[in-house]
Design a protein around this motif. Structure first.
Motif, PDB file in Angstrom:
ATOM      1  N   MET A 146       0.823  -1.207   0.000  1.00 39.84           N
ATOM      2  CA  MET A 146       0.000   0.000   0.000  1.00 39.84           C
ATOM      3  C   MET A 146       0.857   1.256   0.000  1.00 39.84           C
ATOM      4  O   MET A 146       0.539   2.238  -0.673  1.00 39.84           O
ATOM      5  CB  MET A 146      -0.931  -0.010   1.218  1.00 39.84           C
ATOM      6  CG  MET A 146      -1.950  -1.148   1.223  1.00 39.84           C
ATOM      7  SD  MET A 146      -3.040  -1.135  -0.215  1.00 39.84           S
ATOM      8  CE  MET A 146      -3.935   0.387   0.085  1.00 39.84           C
ATOM      9  N   VAL A 147       1.964   1.221   0.743  1.00 43.53           N
ATOM     10  CA  VAL A 147       2.862   2.380   0.782  1.00 43.53           C
ATOM     11  C   VAL A 147       3.512   2.601  -0.584  1.00 43.53           C
ATOM     12  O   VAL A 147       3.684   3.746  -1.037  1.00 43.53           O
ATOM     13  CB  VAL A 147       3.931   2.186   1.877  1.00 43.53           C
ATOM     14  CG1 VAL A 147       5.006   3.266   1.772  1.00 43.53           C
ATOM     15  CG2 VAL A 147       3.284   2.224   3.256  1.00 43.53           C
ATOM     16  N   ALA A 148       3.869   1.511  -1.274  1.00 43.02           N
ATOM     17  CA  ALA A 148       4.548   1.631  -2.568  1.00 43.02           C
ATOM     18  C   ALA A 148       3.598   1.865  -3.724  1.00 43.02           C
ATOM     19  O   ALA A 148       4.040   2.114  -4.845  1.00 43.02           O
ATOM     20  CB  ALA A 148       5.367   0.363  -2.836  1.00 43.02           C
ATOM     21  N   LEU A 149       2.278   1.803  -3.484  1.00 43.83           N
ATOM     22  CA  LEU A 149       1.317   1.913  -4.573  1.00 43.83           C
ATOM     23  C   LEU A 149       1.331   3.290  -5.254  1.00 43.83           C
ATOM     24  O   LEU A 149       1.287   3.350  -6.499  1.00 43.83           O
ATOM     25  CB  LEU A 149      -0.088   1.588  -4.067  1.00 43.83           C
ATOM     26  CG  LEU A 149      -1.176   1.443  -5.136  1.00 43.83           C
ATOM     27  CD1 LEU A 149      -0.795   0.364  -6.144  1.00 43.83           C
ATOM     28  CD2 LEU A 149      -2.512   1.116  -4.481  1.00 43.83           C
ATOM     29  N   PRO A 150       1.411   4.426  -4.530  1.00 45.38           N
ATOM     30  CA  PRO A 150       1.451   5.712  -5.238  1.00 45.38           C
ATOM     31  C   PRO A 150       2.617   5.830  -6.212  1.00 45.38           C
ATOM     32  O   PRO A 150       2.453   6.323  -7.331  1.00 45.38           O
ATOM     33  CB  PRO A 150       1.549   6.733  -4.094  1.00 45.38           C
ATOM     34  CG  PRO A 150       0.935   6.043  -2.923  1.00 45.38           C
ATOM     35  CD  PRO A 150       1.320   4.605  -3.069  1.00 45.38           C
ATOM     36  N   ALA A 151       3.807   5.379  -5.778  1.00 52.88           N
ATOM     37  CA  ALA A 151       4.960   5.435  -6.674  1.00 52.88           C
ATOM     38  C   ALA A 151       4.756   4.536  -7.884  1.00 52.88           C
ATOM     39  O   ALA A 151       5.156   4.874  -9.013  1.00 52.88           O
ATOM     40  CB  ALA A 151       6.225   5.038  -5.918  1.00 52.88           C
ATOM     41  N   GLN A 152       4.109   3.399  -7.677  1.00 57.72           N
ATOM     42  CA  GLN A 152       3.848   2.485  -8.787  1.00 57.72           C
ATOM     43  C   GLN A 152       2.849   3.092  -9.778  1.00 57.72           C
ATOM     44  O   GLN A 152       2.993   2.948 -10.995  1.00 57.72           O
ATOM     45  CB  GLN A 152       3.304   1.158  -8.253  1.00 57.72           C
ATOM     46  CG  GLN A 152       3.142   0.083  -9.310  1.00 57.72           C
ATOM     47  CD  GLN A 152       4.462  -0.328  -9.919  1.00 57.72           C
ATOM     48  OE1 GLN A 152       5.342  -0.810  -9.212  1.00 57.72           O
ATOM     49  NE2 GLN A 152       4.634  -0.120 -11.215  1.00 57.72           N
ATOM     50  N   LEU A 153       1.840   3.794  -9.258  1.00 56.64           N
ATOM     51  CA  LEU A 153       0.875   4.447 -10.140  1.00 56.64           C
ATOM     52  C   LEU A 153       1.523   5.558 -10.955  1.00 56.64           C
ATOM     53  O   LEU A 153       1.104   5.837 -12.089  1.00 56.64           O
ATOM     54  CB  LEU A 153      -0.281   5.019  -9.308  1.00 56.64           C
ATOM     55  CG  LEU A 153      -1.237   3.980  -8.690  1.00 56.64           C
ATOM     56  CD1 LEU A 153      -2.202   4.666  -7.732  1.00 56.64           C
ATOM     57  CD2 LEU A 153      -1.991   3.237  -9.780  1.00 56.64           C
ATOM     58  N   ALA A 154       2.557   6.191 -10.360  1.00 63.27           N
ATOM     59  CA  ALA A 154       3.246   7.259 -11.090  1.00 63.27           C
ATOM     60  C   ALA A 154       4.189   6.709 -12.149  1.00 63.27           C
ATOM     61  O   ALA A 154       4.657   7.461 -13.005  1.00 63.27           O
ATOM     62  CB  ALA A 154       4.019   8.133 -10.101  1.00 63.27           C
ATOM     63  N   ASN A 155       4.479   5.411 -12.095  1.00 62.29           N
ATOM     64  CA  ASN A 155       5.429   4.817 -13.038  1.00 62.29           C
ATOM     65  C   ASN A 155       4.775   3.624 -13.736  1.00 62.29           C
ATOM     66  O   ASN A 155       5.210   2.480 -13.618  1.00 62.29           O
ATOM     67  CB  ASN A 155       6.700   4.391 -12.290  1.00 62.29           C
ATOM     68  CG  ASN A 155       7.786   3.907 -13.248  1.00 62.29           C
ATOM     69  OD1 ASN A 155       7.812   4.290 -14.419  1.00 62.29           O
ATOM     70  ND2 ASN A 155       8.673   3.056 -12.745  1.00 62.29           N
ATOM     71  N   LEU A 156       3.671   3.883 -14.448  1.00 65.13           N
ATOM     72  CA  LEU A 156       2.920   2.817 -15.105  1.00 65.13           C
ATOM     73  C   LEU A 156       3.676   2.294 -16.324  1.00 65.13           C
ATOM     74  O   LEU A 156       4.426   3.015 -16.975  1.00 65.13           O
ATOM     75  CB  LEU A 156       1.559   3.330 -15.557  1.00 65.13           C
ATOM     76  CG  LEU A 156       0.552   3.710 -14.456  1.00 65.13           C
ATOM     77  CD1 LEU A 156      -0.713   4.267 -15.103  1.00 65.13           C
ATOM     78  CD2 LEU A 156       0.205   2.500 -13.611  1.00 65.13           C
ATOM     79  N   HIS A 157       3.415   1.018 -16.633  1.00 60.02           N
ATOM     80  CA  HIS A 157       3.912   0.398 -17.860  1.00 60.02           C
ATOM     81  C   HIS A 157       2.690   0.152 -18.749  1.00 60.02           C
ATOM     82  O   HIS A 157       1.897  -0.764 -18.472  1.00 60.02           O
ATOM     83  CB  HIS A 157       4.635  -0.916 -17.563  1.00 60.02           C
ATOM     84  CG  HIS A 157       5.947  -0.720 -16.857  1.00 60.02           C
ATOM     85  ND1 HIS A 157       6.021  -0.282 -15.557  1.00 60.02           N
ATOM     86  CD2 HIS A 157       7.226  -0.903 -17.280  1.00 60.02           C
ATOM     87  CE1 HIS A 157       7.298  -0.208 -15.192  1.00 60.02           C
ATOM     88  NE2 HIS A 157       8.047  -0.580 -16.227  1.00 60.02           N
ATOM     89  N   PRO A 158       2.506   0.945 -19.776  1.00 61.46           N
ATOM     90  CA  PRO A 158       1.270   0.853 -20.574  1.00 61.46           C
ATOM     91  C   PRO A 158       0.997  -0.534 -21.149  1.00 61.46           C
ATOM     92  O   PRO A 158      -0.162  -0.970 -21.194  1.00 61.46           O
ATOM     93  CB  PRO A 158       1.498   1.872 -21.692  1.00 61.46           C
ATOM     94  CG  PRO A 158       2.496   2.833 -21.122  1.00 61.46           C
ATOM     95  CD  PRO A 158       3.393   2.016 -20.240  1.00 61.46           C
ATOM     96  N   ALA A 159       2.027  -1.249 -21.577  1.00 57.73           N
ATOM     97  CA  ALA A 159       1.803  -2.570 -22.170  1.00 57.73           C
ATOM     98  C   ALA A 159       1.225  -3.534 -21.142  1.00 57.73           C
ATOM     99  O   ALA A 159       0.271  -4.286 -21.426  1.00 57.73           O
ATOM    100  CB  ALA A 159       3.116  -3.111 -22.738  1.00 57.73           C
ATOM    101  N   ASP A 160       1.804  -3.551 -19.928  1.00 61.53           N
ATOM    102  CA  ASP A 160       1.294  -4.444 -18.880  1.00 61.53           C
ATOM    103  C   ASP A 160      -0.137  -4.078 -18.507  1.00 61.53           C
ATOM    104  O   ASP A 160      -0.994  -4.963 -18.331  1.00 61.53           O
ATOM    105  CB  ASP A 160       2.197  -4.365 -17.647  1.00 61.53           C
ATOM    106  CG  ASP A 160       3.594  -4.891 -17.909  1.00 61.53           C
ATOM    107  OD1 ASP A 160       3.784  -6.108 -17.769  1.00 61.53           O
ATOM    108  OD2 ASP A 160       4.484  -4.093 -18.266  1.00 61.53           O
ATOM    109  N   VAL A 161      -0.400  -2.774 -18.377  1.00 61.99           N
ATOM    110  CA  VAL A 161      -1.749  -2.348 -18.006  1.00 61.99           C
ATOM    111  C   VAL A 161      -2.751  -2.741 -19.090  1.00 61.99           C
ATOM    112  O   VAL A 161      -3.866  -3.218 -18.800  1.00 61.99           O
ATOM    113  CB  VAL A 161      -1.779  -0.830 -17.759  1.00 61.99           C
ATOM    114  CG1 VAL A 161      -3.205  -0.353 -17.513  1.00 61.99           C
ATOM    115  CG2 VAL A 161      -0.888  -0.467 -16.578  1.00 61.99           C
ATOM    116  N   ALA A 162      -2.381  -2.568 -20.360  1.00 63.37           N
ATOM    117  CA  ALA A 162      -3.295  -2.896 -21.454  1.00 63.37           C
ATOM    118  C   ALA A 162      -3.631  -4.385 -21.472  1.00 63.37           C
ATOM    119  O   ALA A 162      -4.802  -4.776 -21.618  1.00 63.37           O
ATOM    120  CB  ALA A 162      -2.677  -2.472 -22.776  1.00 63.37           C
ATOM    121  N   VAL A 163      -2.605  -5.226 -21.315  1.00 65.86           N
ATOM    122  CA  VAL A 163      -2.850  -6.675 -21.304  1.00 65.86           C
ATOM    123  C   VAL A 163      -3.705  -7.056 -20.098  1.00 65.86           C
ATOM    124  O   VAL A 163      -4.616  -7.897 -20.196  1.00 65.86           O
ATOM    125  CB  VAL A 163      -1.508  -7.437 -21.303  1.00 65.86           C
ATOM    126  CG1 VAL A 163      -1.730  -8.908 -21.006  1.00 65.86           C
ATOM    127  CG2 VAL A 163      -0.813  -7.270 -22.645  1.00 65.86           C
TER     128      VAL A 163
END
Length: 815
Positions: A173-190
């Protein structure tokens, strides 16, 4: 070679003697797999393949470990286990436990822990303690699964977004904001494509949806995402299956002894409880499945524990994940029509073939697609239906504490917290007792809600002493337990109050909660069962002389202890004097049983039923079944079906006849009731119930078809078609007759009664409303036979020629 043939033939004639006209004995029995098992195995395999890889990915284990566990679970647990249709393999409920073990001890030690957990399961199975595990509160089990589901979903969300999960939910949960700021479009699309297909595939409309919907949504979601990723050339992490030659196997465990013991116990607990609960759930699914092509035995839970233990030993030894019964695959196996354990074993064989031959295809699957699949599975583990159930049973606190404990502390710690809270809630309920006092029209009501223990005695005594001397009092016990201290307090107060001229009536939710023998009401000592015994207690014809027992004077059976009086008013109840005549009367006219019964209902039953009847008055009747039975007074429909107000729409007549529509001398009242039940009330089933010793059947056997002069004789003509089904010679036309399973009918009347049930079902189908509902699939017909003397019911099974009435077996409702 040729010289050996005659000798073998001679020996065969010597050993296998058969009659001259019978066919020669066949060869060795060949192994056969039913077609239903083959199709079910394929369906389960298509679901298990992507889920096994996804669960292995979620735990951080080698991806082959998921395939090993799926194969071993299908073959070993399927062959040895006690639940034939339960499918075992890597389970989402074990993901958090396994991930923690891998992170703390490494993969090889985790495999060893799996082996020792299997040995522990074997020991528990040998001790035959499987059903003891079911004593764990369902709120704890559902809370544990919900906590595991939240943990899985939060961890896999990072992979869906293109990152790497942390070791715990708070860290994720703590690392989630940083992860949302650094999205990988290909992974999200799949991932989005996978979730979309997973959600929409079962909801495809029309006929095409009915056909395509038979394919597993999990396979379509992962396969579709893989195809899109391959065709578009997306560059993203994919499944990597190393050579089986480098597959890691178990090794000797390394680490602190206490930690390893705790790890083994945790794995054993989660695997065992999930598997046993799954076996019970599979039994329910099998029982609800219509028209089985073969009988499936109920689960042997101790054997199931042995099978799970053996599977975990083999899986751990071969470098596989821990194994447990899996709800998704098991329900798919049952829904696909599996009839034996062959489907489970064959699915394991298919997993082995895929693991050896389909490696190039499996390595095309994107990890983000598997993560999205497992995340969806984790979210489904937080069931709203379970939350509603525990809320209705006032165990939401246990559920919430267990869920939070699993999420923030771990599985073993969360379950321990849940057990502690469950024990605390049980103790609180045992000690929490509400005692109220109301004065209603001069009658003082003391209502006790909850368990009556010594802790409540001071409050009980204080409220009881608020009742004035000489007043009428009713003590209502709304609980299931009373200890000795509370018993003595109530008994002493009752004796004192009645001695001072008052009256006391102590009522309870269950029979047997009275403190002492109920005192008589104007000579009547009726109990709840008394109306069923024809009220064998009449008011005395004359006042008893001093020293004479009033009950004996009333004609009570000899041998019963006489009642003793304790004061001028020993009625023992608030009573309704007007129901029986003036208190001073010495003669009681006969025929007042109805008034006595109504008074007993008002006093004992109405307070318990008032709320439910008020709800039915507001909402109207919505019965689920039309129950058509005989007018015989011994057939109590609510008793033999354990039904209550609003459950059954009952039609009774002499002989439980259903006259054919439009027939001469028919009866529109029965047809009207059928039409009203089907078209207006929308009942889902109609039951025709006959019974033993039916006077209508006996009269029908001696009836003269040409001499129907009285109303009864004209009515019995509706039973003549039933009589034609049972000729004097039962084998006259070579057809099978309706019969009871396990024994022949006792006499001609019972044989006619069974045939009459079958015949009236045929008459039902001739009614327009019934035929229309049957054609639409909105209605089912059932035949039933109630044996009065044995107090046993039989249901008609129409899948055999002639119809067989099967005895309804007792079921363990708590399992």
């Amino acid at each position: 070679m040729s010289a050996c043939v005659p000798a073998r033939a001679d020996s065969a004639r010597t050993k296998h003697v058969h009659p001259p006209h019978s066919p020669p004995p066949g060869g060795p029995r060949r192994f056969r797999v039913a077609g239903a098992d083959v199709s079910a195995a394929i369906a389960v395999f298509l679901i298990a393949l992507p889920l096994s890889l996804g669960i292995a990915l979620a735990t951080g284990a080698p991806l082959q470990a998921g395939l090993v566990a799926a194969a071993v679970g299908g073959i070993v647990a399927g062959r040895i286990g006690g639940c034939p249709l339960q499918v075992s393999g890597p389970a989402a409920g074990l993901t958090v436990v396994t991930a923690d073990l891998i992170q703390q001890y490494g993969w090889r030690t985790t495999c060893a822990i799996t082996v020792f957990a299997g040995i522990a399961q074997l020991g528990l199975g040998c001790l035959r303690v499987a059903r003891t595990a079911l004593a764990v509160s369902p709120a704890i089990v559902h809370g544990m699964l919900a906590g595991i589901g939240v943990t899985i979903a939060v961890a896999q969300l990072h992979i869906v977004l293109g990152g790497t999960p942390q070791s715990s939910v708070p860290d994720n949960m703590v690392a989630l904001p940083a992860q949302l700021a650094n999205l990988h479009p290909a992974d999200v699309a799949v991932s989005v494509l996978t979730l979309t297909l997973l959600l929409l595939w079962p909801r495809l409309p029309g006929r095409a949806g009915d056909i395509l919907g038979k394919l597993p949504a999990a396979l379509i979601a992962v396969g579709g995402a893989t195809a899109v990723a391959a065709l578009t050339g997306l560059r993203l992490p994919k499944v990597d299956l190393p050579s089986w030659s480098s597959h890691a196997l178990a090794s000797l465990p390394e680490g602190p002894v206490l930690g390893l013991v705790a790890a083994v116990l945790t794995t054993t607990l989660v695997c065992s409880v999930q598997s046993l609960l799954g076996a019970v759930a599979v039994d329910k699914l099998v029982a609800a499945r219509p028209a089985l092509t073969g009988r499936v035995k109920r689960s042997d839970l101790d054997r199931e524990l042995l099978g799970q233990g053996a599977a975990n030993i083999v899986s751990g030894s071969l470098g596989g994940l821990p194994i447990a019964g899996v709800a998704v695959r098991s329900s798919a196996n049952v829904a696909a029509g599996a009839v034996s354990r062959n489907s489970t074993m064959l699915h394991g064989v298919l997993v082995v073939i895929a693991a050896l031959l389909l490696v190039p295809a499996l390595e095309l699957i994107p990890l983000a697609s598997l993560a999205a699949l497992v995340m969806a599975v984790g979210l489904k583990m937080v069931s709203l239906n379970h939350i509603r159930t525990v809320t209705r049973h006032r165990e939401v606190l246990v559920y919430a504490v267990t869920t939070c404990g699993v999420v923030f502390l771990g599985v073993l710690e969360g379950v321990a917290l849940g057990i502690a809270v469950a024990v605390g809630v049980a103790l609180h309920r045992l000690t929490r007792t509400r005692i109220t006092h109301d004065d209603v029209e001069g009658v003082h009501h003391v209502h006790v809600r909850g368990q009556l223990t010594f802790l409540a005695v001071p409050r009980l005594s204080r409220v009881l002493h608020q009742v004035p001397h000489g007043a009428d009092a009713v003590v209502e016990l709304d609980g299931s337990f009373m200890d000795h201290a509370a018993y003595e307090t109530l008994q002493d107060w009752q004796k004192t109050h009645t001695a001072q001229g008052g009256s006391v009536d102590i009522t309870g939710r269950r029979p047997g909660t009275r403190i002492s023998e109920p005192a008589e009401v104007d000579g009547c000592r009726c109990r709840p069962w008394t109306p069923w015994r024809n009220h064998q207690c009449e008011r005395p014809s004359k006042a008893p002389t001093p020293g004479t027992d009033r009950r004996t004077a009333a004609g009570a059976p000899t041998g019963e202890s006489p009642a003793t009086t304790t004061g001028p008013n020993t009625s023992g109840t608030s009573g309704v004097p007007g129901a029986y005549g003036p208190p001073g009367a010495t003669d009681q006219p006969r025929g007042h049983e109805l008034a006595r019964g109504i008074s007993a209902f008002h006093r004992n039953t109405a307070p318990l039923m008032r709320r439910e009847l008020a709800r039915l008055a507001r909402e109207g009747q919505q019965p689920s079944q039309l129950f058509l039975t005989c007018a015989d007074s011994r057939v109590v429909t609510s008793m033999i079906t354990s039904s209550g107000p609003g459950d059954l729409f009952v039609v009774r007549n002499v002989g439980n006849f259903v006259p054919l529509p439009g027939e001469e001398s028919g009866d529109d009242s029965v047809a009207a009731a059928i039409e009203y039940a089907v078209d207006v009330l929308k009942v889902r089933s109609i039951t025709v119930c006959g019974h033993s010793g039916c006077g209508a059947m006996q009269a029908l056997l001696g009836a003269d078809p040409a001499g129907a002069r009285t109303p009864l004789q004209r009515w019995l003509r509706h039973g003549l078609p039933s009589l034609e089904r049972v000729p004097a010679d039962a084998a006259e036309d070579g057809r099978e007759r309706p019969r009871l399973a396990g024994r022949a009918p006792a006499d001609a009347a019972e044989r006619l009664c069974l045939a009459n049930v079958v015949q009236q079902l045929e008459h039902l189908r001739a009614h327009e409303s019934v035929a229309r509902a049957l054609g639409a699939g909105d209605l089912e017909l059932q035949g039933m036979y109630f044996h009065v003397g044995e107090a046993q019911s039989y249901l008609l099974s129409e899948d055999t020629e002639g119809g067989v009435f099967e005895l309804v077996r007792e079921t363990n409702l708590t399992a």
